[in-house]
Design a protein around this motif. Sequence first.
Motif, PDB file in Angstrom:
ATOM      1  N   THR A  14      44.507  42.188  51.943  1.00  9.48           N
ATOM      2  CA  THR A  14      44.778  41.996  50.449  1.00  9.48           C
ATOM      3  C   THR A  14      45.726  42.846  50.144  1.00  9.48           C
ATOM      4  N   SER A  42      48.420  39.193  52.351  1.00  8.15           N
ATOM      5  CA  SER A  42      48.315  37.840  51.945  1.00  8.15           C
ATOM      6  C   SER A  42      48.446  37.893  50.433  1.00  8.15           C
ATOM      7  N   GLU A  43      48.654  36.885  50.035  1.00 11.55           N
ATOM      8  CA  GLU A  43      48.980  36.564  48.505  1.00 11.55           C
ATOM      9  C   GLU A  43      50.437  36.886  48.230  1.00 11.55           C
ATOM     10  N   ASN A  86      46.942  35.045  41.851  1.00 11.46           N
ATOM     11  CA  ASN A  86      46.750  36.179  42.822  1.00 11.46           C
ATOM     12  C   ASN A  86      48.230  36.898  43.115  1.00 11.46           C
TER      13      ASN A  86
END
Length: 155
Positions: free
Chosen positions: A33, A126-127, A143
């Motif tokens: 993340t 991710s994001e 996000n």
Amino acid sequence: MTVDILEKPLHADLAAAHEAAQAAGLPYAGSVTPRQAWNLHQSGEAVLVDVRTAEEHRFVGHVPDTLHVAWATGTSLTRNPRFVRELEAKTGKQATVLLLCRSGNRSAQAAEAAAKAGFAHVFNVSEGFEGDLDASGQRGRQNGWRFHDLPWKQD
């Protein structure tokens, strides 16, 4: 449980990401993340590399004190044929590398290319920097790096 792909135990977040990637059959080491990426970068556990275009990096914003190696160039997003060589020159193949793009899609492609070129510890963020598109077709509302209020700056 730690996964030993570096000849030393991986940070718990990286080990979990690697285990999930193996279970999913991903061709690269895994995904983390944005918050995990920032913590790993800050602690020196990994090198954060922005793979967006030079224009995105400069005008949309970027994470301070990180590296930049464009996966693609220009507004047409023409694939950078020197990406792997440039990444290796800046990080080395043995470094733990976290790749960041706009939404996590291009950085996943870049992670796959790097893994195929022999980078054993390359992870996707991710994001991405701006996040996914919402129902209104806008980024940054659900996000992404900036959504999570992580450090960034603009030129």
